[in-house]
Design a protein around this motif. Structure first.
Motif, PDB file in Angstrom:
ATOM      1  N   THR A  53       0.838  -1.213   0.000  1.00  0.00           N
ATOM      2  CA  THR A  53       0.000   0.000   0.000  1.00  0.00           C
ATOM      3  C   THR A  53       0.865   1.252   0.000  1.00  0.00           C
ATOM      4  OG1 THR A  53      -1.766  -1.161   1.172  1.00  0.00           O
ATOM      5  CG2 THR A  53      -1.803   1.243   1.259  1.00  0.00           C
ATOM      6  N   MET A  54       1.943   1.240   0.783  1.00  0.00           N
ATOM      7  CA  MET A  54       2.831   2.401   0.809  1.00  0.00           C
ATOM      8  C   MET A  54       3.474   2.640  -0.548  1.00  0.00           C
ATOM      9  SD  MET A  54       4.499   2.021   4.602  1.00  0.00           S
ATOM     10  CE  MET A  54       5.431   3.534   4.590  1.00  0.00           C
ATOM     11  N   THR A  55       3.861   1.562  -1.232  1.00  0.00           N
ATOM     12  CA  THR A  55       4.415   1.701  -2.581  1.00  0.00           C
ATOM     13  C   THR A  55       3.385   2.326  -3.515  1.00  0.00           C
ATOM     14  OG1 THR A  55       5.905  -0.188  -2.298  1.00  0.00           O
ATOM     15  CG2 THR A  55       5.355   0.433  -4.557  1.00  0.00           C
ATOM     16  N   HIS A  56       2.151   1.838  -3.447  1.00  0.00           N
ATOM     17  CA  HIS A  56       1.071   2.390  -4.272  1.00  0.00           C
ATOM     18  C   HIS A  56       0.890   3.884  -3.992  1.00  0.00           C
ATOM     19  CE1 HIS A  56      -2.795   2.791  -6.278  1.00  0.00           C
ATOM     20  NE2 HIS A  56      -3.308   3.255  -5.152  1.00  0.00           N
ATOM     21  N   LEU A  57       0.887   4.266  -2.706  1.00  0.00           N
ATOM     22  CA  LEU A  57       0.699   5.674  -2.346  1.00  0.00           C
ATOM     23  C   LEU A  57       1.904   6.524  -2.763  1.00  0.00           C
ATOM     24  CD1 LEU A  57      -0.982   5.175   1.139  1.00  0.00           C
ATOM     25  CD2 LEU A  57      -2.071   6.048  -0.943  1.00  0.00           C
ATOM     26  N   LEU A  58       3.109   5.977  -2.649  1.00  0.00           N
ATOM     27  CA  LEU A  58       4.295   6.706  -3.136  1.00  0.00           C
ATOM     28  C   LEU A  58       4.164   7.016  -4.624  1.00  0.00           C
ATOM     29  CD1 LEU A  58       7.153   4.809  -1.259  1.00  0.00           C
ATOM     30  CD2 LEU A  58       6.713   7.274  -1.105  1.00  0.00           C
ATOM     31  N   ARG A  59       3.631   6.062  -5.377  1.00  0.00           N
ATOM     32  CA  ARG A  59       3.416   6.299  -6.817  1.00  0.00           C
ATOM     33  C   ARG A  59       2.317   7.332  -7.039  1.00  0.00           C
ATOM     34  NH1 ARG A  59       4.407   0.324  -7.679  1.00  0.00           N
ATOM     35  NH2 ARG A  59       6.461   0.259  -8.678  1.00  0.00           N
ATOM     36  N   GLU A  60       1.209   7.185  -6.297  1.00  0.00           N
ATOM     37  CA  GLU A  60       0.082   8.114  -6.446  1.00  0.00           C
ATOM     38  C   GLU A  60       0.490   9.557  -6.139  1.00  0.00           C
ATOM     39  OE1 GLU A  60      -3.503   7.723  -7.154  1.00  0.00           O
ATOM     40  OE2 GLU A  60      -2.534   6.051  -8.193  1.00  0.00           O
ATOM     41  N   PHE A  61       1.327   9.731  -5.116  1.00  0.00           N
ATOM     42  CA  PHE A  61       1.769  11.071  -4.713  1.00  0.00           C
ATOM     43  C   PHE A  61       3.015  11.514  -5.475  1.00  0.00           C
ATOM     44  CE2 PHE A  61      -1.149  10.148  -1.351  1.00  0.00           C
ATOM     45  CZ  PHE A  61      -1.525  11.353  -0.788  1.00  0.00           C
ATOM     46  N   GLU A  62       3.426  10.716  -6.465  1.00  0.00           N
ATOM     47  CA  GLU A  62       4.602  11.012  -7.302  1.00  0.00           C
ATOM     48  C   GLU A  62       5.852  11.233  -6.461  1.00  0.00           C
ATOM     49  OE1 GLU A  62       3.433  14.196  -9.909  1.00  0.00           O
ATOM     50  OE2 GLU A  62       2.071  12.903 -11.033  1.00  0.00           O
ATOM     51  N   LEU A  63       6.024  10.354  -5.471  1.00  0.00           N
ATOM     52  CA  LEU A  63       7.170  10.449  -4.567  1.00  0.00           C
ATOM     53  C   LEU A  63       8.162   9.298  -4.729  1.00  0.00           C
ATOM     54  CD1 LEU A  63       5.510  11.563  -1.200  1.00  0.00           C
ATOM     55  CD2 LEU A  63       7.181  12.854  -2.532  1.00  0.00           C
ATOM     56  N   LEU A  64       7.781   8.222  -5.414  1.00  0.00           N
ATOM     57  CA  LEU A  64       8.639   7.038  -5.446  1.00  0.00           C
ATOM     58  C   LEU A  64       9.994   7.343  -6.089  1.00  0.00           C
ATOM     59  CD1 LEU A  64       8.961   4.050  -4.764  1.00  0.00           C
ATOM     60  CD2 LEU A  64       7.964   3.503  -6.995  1.00  0.00           C
ATOM     61  N   ASP A  65       9.999   7.891  -7.282  1.00  0.00           N
ATOM     62  CA  ASP A  65      11.271   8.178  -7.957  1.00  0.00           C
ATOM     63  C   ASP A  65      12.058   9.283  -7.257  1.00  0.00           C
ATOM     64  OD1 ASP A  65      10.918   6.131  -9.785  1.00  0.00           O
ATOM     65  OD2 ASP A  65       9.918   7.424 -11.250  1.00  0.00           O
ATOM     66  N   PRO A  66      11.418  10.389  -6.829  1.00  0.00           N
ATOM     67  CA  PRO A  66      12.178  11.394  -6.086  1.00  0.00           C
ATOM     68  C   PRO A  66      12.784  10.858  -4.793  1.00  0.00           C
ATOM     69  CG  PRO A  66      10.114  12.341  -6.853  1.00  0.00           C
ATOM     70  CD  PRO A  66      10.054  10.861  -7.145  1.00  0.00           C
ATOM     71  N   LEU A  67      12.058   9.958  -4.099  1.00  0.00           N
ATOM     72  CA  LEU A  67      12.592   9.389  -2.865  1.00  0.00           C
ATOM     73  C   LEU A  67      13.770   8.476  -3.170  1.00  0.00           C
ATOM     74  CD1 LEU A  67      12.623   8.874   0.129  1.00  0.00           C
ATOM     75  CD2 LEU A  67      10.684   7.316  -0.148  1.00  0.00           C
ATOM     76  N   ARG A  68      13.647   7.654  -4.205  1.00  0.00           N
ATOM     77  CA  ARG A  68      14.786   6.805  -4.616  1.00  0.00           C
ATOM     78  C   ARG A  68      16.003   7.664  -4.941  1.00  0.00           C
ATOM     79  NH1 ARG A  68      11.713   2.787  -8.220  1.00  0.00           N
ATOM     80  NH2 ARG A  68      11.513   0.969  -6.888  1.00  0.00           N
ATOM     81  N   ALA A  69      15.770   8.787  -5.631  1.00  0.00           N
ATOM     82  CA  ALA A  69      16.882   9.663  -6.018  1.00  0.00           C
ATOM     83  C   ALA A  69      17.540  10.293  -4.796  1.00  0.00           C
ATOM     84  CB  ALA A  69      16.382  10.747  -6.978  1.00  0.00           C
ATOM     85  N   ARG A  70      16.749  10.765  -3.831  1.00  0.00           N
ATOM     86  CA  ARG A  70      17.323  11.353  -2.615  1.00  0.00           C
ATOM     87  C   ARG A  70      18.144  10.322  -1.847  1.00  0.00           C
ATOM     88  NH1 ARG A  70      15.574  15.735   0.485  1.00  0.00           N
ATOM     89  NH2 ARG A  70      17.701  15.481   1.263  1.00  0.00           N
ATOM     90  N   ILE A  71      17.624   9.101  -1.749  1.00  0.00           N
ATOM     91  CA  ILE A  71      18.360   8.039  -1.051  1.00  0.00           C
ATOM     92  C   ILE A  71      19.656   7.718  -1.795  1.00  0.00           C
ATOM     93  CG2 ILE A  71      18.283   5.560  -0.538  1.00  0.00           C
ATOM     94  CD1 ILE A  71      15.365   6.035   0.385  1.00  0.00           C
ATOM     95  N   ALA A  72      19.589   7.617  -3.120  1.00  0.00           N
ATOM     96  CA  ALA A  72      20.794   7.344  -3.915  1.00  0.00           C
ATOM     97  C   ALA A  72      21.830   8.457  -3.755  1.00  0.00           C
ATOM     98  CB  ALA A  72      20.423   7.171  -5.387  1.00  0.00           C
ATOM     99  N   ASP A  73      21.356   9.698  -3.525  1.00  0.00           N
ATOM    100  CA  ASP A  73      22.250  10.846  -3.330  1.00  0.00           C
ATOM    101  C   ASP A  73      22.804  10.932  -1.912  1.00  0.00           C
ATOM    102  OD1 ASP A  73      22.024  11.639  -5.937  1.00  0.00           O
ATOM    103  OD2 ASP A  73      20.504  13.185  -5.558  1.00  0.00           O
ATOM    104  N   GLY A  74      22.375  10.014  -1.020  1.00  0.00           N
ATOM    105  CA  GLY A  74      22.948   9.963   0.319  1.00  0.00           C
ATOM    106  C   GLY A  74      22.108  10.545   1.437  1.00  0.00           C
ATOM    107  N   MET A  75      20.834  10.868   1.167  1.00  0.00           N
ATOM    108  CA  MET A  75      19.992  11.350   2.249  1.00  0.00           C
ATOM    109  C   MET A  75      19.831  10.257   3.302  1.00  0.00           C
ATOM    110  SD  MET A  75      15.951  12.485   2.301  1.00  0.00           S
ATOM    111  CE  MET A  75      15.386  10.813   1.950  1.00  0.00           C
TER     112      MET A  75
END
Length: 198
Positions: A53-75
């Motif tokens: 469900t959290m994955t679905h909501l991350l996609r719905e709120f357009e946060l999945l890719d930005p969150l992956r990018a922040r984590i990859a950048d070291g957040m």
């Protein structure tokens, strides 16, 4: 030093409890539901809930890719229960096709969803936690466990011979819910990770 600005992903789960724990641990804590809020924080807590469900909501709120990018950048990020599942590089039993939990690839580990069983199999117990001077009272609710860790991952805690707490660099994850107890040491550890003190 000013308090770190730490977000709590507020799509599902124990958002209020994590906010309170972070504030008690010395952080300036806010909810994160939008891209601008994610961009504004120094670090993020991903709470428990239901990982598909959290994955679905991350996609719905357009946060999945930005969150992956922040984590990859070291957040820095801390995940509890479902948050641990999402921080993994690989998820076993990820869910039904089309509704799978999506790994954020923050920690080099393989996590099994609902490994300890269903809701009725939830339990509490005291576990030793590396770096803390006494045991942590851990609340496990439909909890995962870690089946494999990479060479850079430190195992911090085990329950019933299974890995339930890990750290890799600025990433922290627990299979249990420390926000549900009055013990703020794990949140304090995360704040110290964010500020560079741990």
């Amino acid at each position: 030093m000013s308090a770190p600005h730490i977000g709590v992903l507020a799509l599902q789960g124990d958002t209020r409890e994590h906010l309170a724990a972070l504030r008690e641990a010395g952080a300036d804590a806010i909810t994160v539901r939008r891209r601008g809020e994610l961009d504004a924080v120094d670090a993020l807590v991903i709470p428990g809930g239901e990982s598909t469900t959290m994955t679905h909501l991350l996609r719905e709120f357009e946060l999945l890719d930005p969150l992956r990018a922040r984590i990859a950048d070291g957040m820095p990020a801390y995940g509890s229960c479902a948050g641990m599942i999402l921080l993994a590089s690989e998820i076993l039993d990820a869910g039904v096709v089309g509704r799978e939990a999506a790994p954020l690839k923050g920690i080099d580990m393989t996590v099994r969803r609902n490994a300890f069983g269903r809701q009725v199999d939830s339990f509490e117990g005291d576990i030793e936690f590396e770096g803390l001077d006494s045991a942590v009272h851990a609340v496990f609710i439909r909890a995962p466990w870690v089946e494999r860790v990479g060479p850079d991952v430190r195992v911090l805690g085990r329950a019933a011979d299974h890995i339930v707490a890990v750290r890799q660099g600025q990433m922290l994850a627990t299979a249990f819910h420390p926000e549900m107890t009055g013990d703020r040491r794990i949140h304090r550890l995360f704040v110290d990770i964010v500020t560079g003190r741990a």
